[in-house]
Design a protein around this motif. Structure first.
Motif, mmCIF file in Angstrom:
data_model
loop_
_atom_site.group_PDB
_atom_site.id
_atom_site.type_symbol
_atom_site.label_atom_id
_atom_site.label_comp_id
_atom_site.label_asym_id
_atom_site.label_seq_id
_atom_site.Cartn_x
_atom_site.Cartn_y
_atom_site.Cartn_z
ATOM 1 N N LYS A 86 -9.458 2.710 -4.612
ATOM 2 C CA LYS A 86 -8.659 3.814 -5.123
ATOM 3 C C LYS A 86 -8.205 3.564 -6.550
ATOM 4 C CE LYS A 86 -6.532 7.748 -4.469
ATOM 5 N NZ LYS A 86 -7.288 9.002 -4.242
ATOM 6 N N SER A 87 -7.969 2.316 -6.894
ATOM 7 C CA SER A 87 -7.453 1.973 -8.219
ATOM 8 C C SER A 87 -8.529 2.001 -9.294
ATOM 9 C CB SER A 87 -6.810 0.577 -8.187
ATOM 10 O OG SER A 87 -5.750 0.532 -7.264
ATOM 11 N N ILE A 88 -9.791 2.027 -8.892
ATOM 12 C CA ILE A 88 -10.866 2.125 -9.883
ATOM 13 C C ILE A 88 -10.801 3.475 -10.597
ATOM 14 C CG2 ILE A 88 -13.374 2.239 -10.174
ATOM 15 C CD1 ILE A 88 -13.624 0.223 -7.927
ATOM 16 N N GLU A 89 -10.326 4.501 -9.890
ATOM 17 C CA GLU A 89 -10.180 5.832 -10.466
ATOM 18 C C GLU A 89 -8.821 5.912 -11.165
ATOM 19 O OE1 GLU A 89 -10.555 8.548 -7.279
ATOM 20 O OE2 GLU A 89 -12.506 7.779 -6.627
ATOM 21 N N ALA A 90 -8.830 6.180 -12.443
ATOM 22 C CA ALA A 90 -7.590 6.215 -13.221
ATOM 23 C C ALA A 90 -6.735 7.412 -12.838
ATOM 24 C CB ALA A 90 -7.908 6.264 -14.708
ATOM 25 N N SER A 91 -5.440 7.195 -12.747
ATOM 26 C CA SER A 91 -4.483 8.291 -12.585
ATOM 27 C C SER A 91 -4.163 8.805 -13.978
ATOM 28 C CB SER A 91 -3.210 7.790 -11.898
ATOM 29 O OG SER A 91 -3.484 7.356 -10.585
ATOM 30 N N ALA A 92 -4.431 10.073 -14.205
ATOM 31 C CA ALA A 92 -4.267 10.621 -15.555
ATOM 32 C C ALA A 92 -3.533 11.950 -15.502
ATOM 33 C CB ALA A 92 -5.629 10.801 -16.217
ATOM 34 N N LEU A 93 -2.970 12.322 -16.636
ATOM 35 C CA LEU A 93 -2.311 13.614 -16.804
ATOM 36 C C LEU A 93 -3.222 14.490 -17.642
ATOM 37 C CD1 LEU A 93 1.266 12.259 -17.564
ATOM 38 C CD2 LEU A 93 0.473 13.260 -15.426
ATOM 39 N N HIS A 134 -1.858 1.562 -16.682
ATOM 40 C CA HIS A 134 -1.083 0.987 -15.570
ATOM 41 C C HIS A 134 -1.777 1.228 -14.229
ATOM 42 C CE1 HIS A 134 2.188 0.224 -18.344
ATOM 43 N NE2 HIS A 134 2.908 -0.279 -17.371
ATOM 44 N N SER A 135 -2.383 2.392 -14.068
ATOM 45 C CA SER A 135 -3.050 2.679 -12.792
ATOM 46 C C SER A 135 -4.302 1.829 -12.612
ATOM 47 C CB SER A 135 -3.397 4.167 -12.704
ATOM 48 O OG SER A 135 -4.331 4.527 -13.705
ATOM 49 N N LEU A 136 -5.036 1.598 -13.700
ATOM 50 C CA LEU A 136 -6.268 0.815 -13.606
ATOM 51 C C LEU A 136 -6.000 -0.676 -13.450
ATOM 52 C CD1 LEU A 136 -8.479 2.540 -16.349
ATOM 53 C CD2 LEU A 136 -8.673 2.772 -13.858
ATOM 54 N N GLU A 137 -4.862 -1.148 -13.951
ATOM 55 C CA GLU A 137 -4.553 -2.577 -13.872
ATOM 56 C C GLU A 137 -4.276 -3.043 -12.447
ATOM 57 O OE1 GLU A 137 -1.321 -3.260 -16.493
ATOM 58 O OE2 GLU A 137 -2.505 -2.972 -18.324
ATOM 59 N N ILE A 183 0.835 -1.201 0.000
ATOM 60 C CA ILE A 183 0.000 0.000 0.000
ATOM 61 C C ILE A 183 0.875 1.258 0.000
ATOM 62 C CG2 ILE A 183 -1.637 1.346 1.367
ATOM 63 C CD1 ILE A 183 -2.884 -1.296 2.272
ATOM 64 N N HIS A 184 1.965 1.218 0.744
ATOM 65 C CA HIS A 184 2.883 2.354 0.795
ATOM 66 C C HIS A 184 3.480 2.621 -0.591
ATOM 67 C CE1 HIS A 184 5.831 5.164 2.317
ATOM 68 N NE2 HIS A 184 6.806 4.443 1.793
ATOM 69 N N ALA A 185 3.849 1.572 -1.305
ATOM 70 C CA ALA A 185 4.401 1.729 -2.658
ATOM 71 C C ALA A 185 3.355 2.310 -3.602
ATOM 72 C CB ALA A 185 4.899 0.386 -3.175
ATOM 73 N N HIS A 186 2.104 1.881 -3.446
ATOM 74 C CA HIS A 186 1.021 2.405 -4.281
ATOM 75 C C HIS A 186 0.797 3.885 -4.006
ATOM 76 C CE1 HIS A 186 -3.387 2.845 -5.372
ATOM 77 N NE2 HIS A 186 -2.841 2.417 -6.507
ATOM 78 N N ARG A 187 0.869 4.255 -2.749
ATOM 79 C CA ARG A 187 0.690 5.660 -2.398
ATOM 80 C C ARG A 187 1.802 6.526 -2.974
ATOM 81 N NH1 ARG A 187 0.584 7.352 3.837
ATOM 82 N NH2 ARG A 187 2.777 6.777 3.583
#
Length: 392
Positions: A353-360, A323-326, A247-251
């Motif tokens: 948290k991973s359901i929401e995509a990390s995007a630029l 990658h964020s969604l996977e 979890i720390h690595a994901h954060r």
């Protein structure tokens, strides 16, 4: 022998050093290099702006706009690093520091793979942009070469490397102007390459972090043995530690993404507007120069370079989203059922948290993705059609 981690970032370091934006550069050296690049770019902007005042028709203005916009976008990219120097330093620090959190050889191999991807982007992107720039500028020599090989009764019209007005006789000072234009184009374009290559490196690093996170969640029921650099059966008292560590690595991956978004989001709004309008004008010029093969090829090369530039950003944005969604899928397909219920509940928070995509994004409005790339291209085609109707 494994390469040193600095090996993967050496190319982007060289580009950023040339434009004075490498975070660990000496302040005076950084300021000097940046001023030189900006002054050179200003000479191009001034001479191109001067041509607008001597243009007597819309064709002349449309011809001048695409190179002028390129000259404007370069200082935007350079100053993005300058005005966000502390954030850039934090991002670059993370490139090196995050390697220290890797525990196993597999994790280091994953990070090396993505770092190598970033290095390859720099190896391909930089030369491609340089070749496109030189191809666009050197075609102005074609009339002069033809005057020597196949002379006419009169000299062929002067064709500058890009539309500009130097307040002097173009025939008499052609080669001086050509050398200035070629020098300015090849040196100043380094600012664009440096900005883009470092951005690609950051995105690849984030993708590497997400890949490591997925690997850790997939093996959450195993214990890492640093001595043997392998994964072995995990006792009950290690489950909680493994989950928390993952979890720390994901954060950390999410924090890196947010910092990157905050650094470039505002700048991307300006860049995206310029690129969209520039694509339309370049298409218009290409359609108007079809009778002249040399000029048509010049603008075709310029158009392809712009498309490639936008596609690289969109592709990297799409890669980050994927990658964020996977992460959620990998957790679901992991051996989560082997760990205690208490730790399983912690995984639910990560999955949510991973359901929401990390995007630029550009200004929190435009999301960099392949779908958005097609939208921009379609918009540019629409503007091109509109401009063509007025021009007719």
């Amino acid at each position: 022998m494994e390469p040193n981690r600095t090996y993967y970032y050496e190319i982007t370091k060289r580009y950023l050093t040339i434009v004075g934006q490498w975070p660990y550069q000496k302040p005076k050296e950084s300021l000097l290099f940046m001023i030189v690049i900006l002054v050179l770019d200003a000479t191009a902007v001034i001479t191109q702006a001067a041509r607008f005042f001597v243009c007597d028709d819309m064709q002349c203005i449309f011809e001048t706009l695409p190179p002028y916009m390129l000259a404007v976008i370069i200082p935007v990219k350079i100053l993005t690093y300058r005005f966000n120097s502390q954030k850039i330093k934090d991002l670059t620090d993370r490139l090196f520091v995050d390697w220290d959190m890797l525990e196993t050889k597999i994790e280091r191999d994953i990070m090396r793979k993505y770092a190598e991807n970033g290095r390859w982007y720099s190896l391909i992107y930089g030369p491609y942009v340089y070749v496109s720039t030189i191809s666009f500028t050197t075609t102005s020599l074609v009339p002069r070469i033809l005057d020597v090989l196949r002379p006419l009764n009169t000299s062929r019209p002067v064709r500058l490397a890009y539309p500009a007005y130097y307040f002097v006789d173009e025939n008499q000072y052609f080669y001086y102007m050509f050398l200035h234009m070629l020098s300015v184009a090849t040196i100043c374009i380094t600012g664009l390459i440096a900005h883009d290559c470092m951005f690609f490196t950051y995105v690849e690093h984030i993708c590497g972090l997400f890949a490591i996170v997925r690997f850790r969640f997939e093996h959450v029921s195993y214990q890492r043995d640093n001595t043997e650099k392998s994964l072995i059966g995990c006792p009950n008292d290690m489950y909680f530690k493994n989950v928390v560590f993952s979890i720390h690595a994901h954060r950390k991956a999410l924090q890196f993404t947010k910092l990157l978004e905050d650094t470039f989001s505002t700048s991307f709004v300006i860049q995206l507007l310029i690129v969209t309008f520039c694509l339309s004008i370049t298409l218009l010029q290409l359609s108007m120069q079809l009778h002249d093969f040399t000029e048509a090829m010049r603008y075709f090369v310029f158009f392809c370079a712009q498309l490639f530039h936008l596609f690289c950003f969109s592709f990297q944005g799409q890669k980050l989203i994927n990658h964020s969604l996977e992460t959620c899928d990998r957790i679901f397909h992991s051996s989560w059922y082997k760990i205690p219920v208490k730790e399983q509940r912690l995984l639910l928070f990560v999955m949510r948290k991973s359901i929401e995509a990390s995007a630029l994004t550009a200004g929190k409005i435009y999301v960099f993705s392949l779908e958005s790339f097609t939208t921009v291209v379609q918009s540019s085609m629409s503007y091109f059609t509109l401009l063509s109707s007025f021009n007719v």
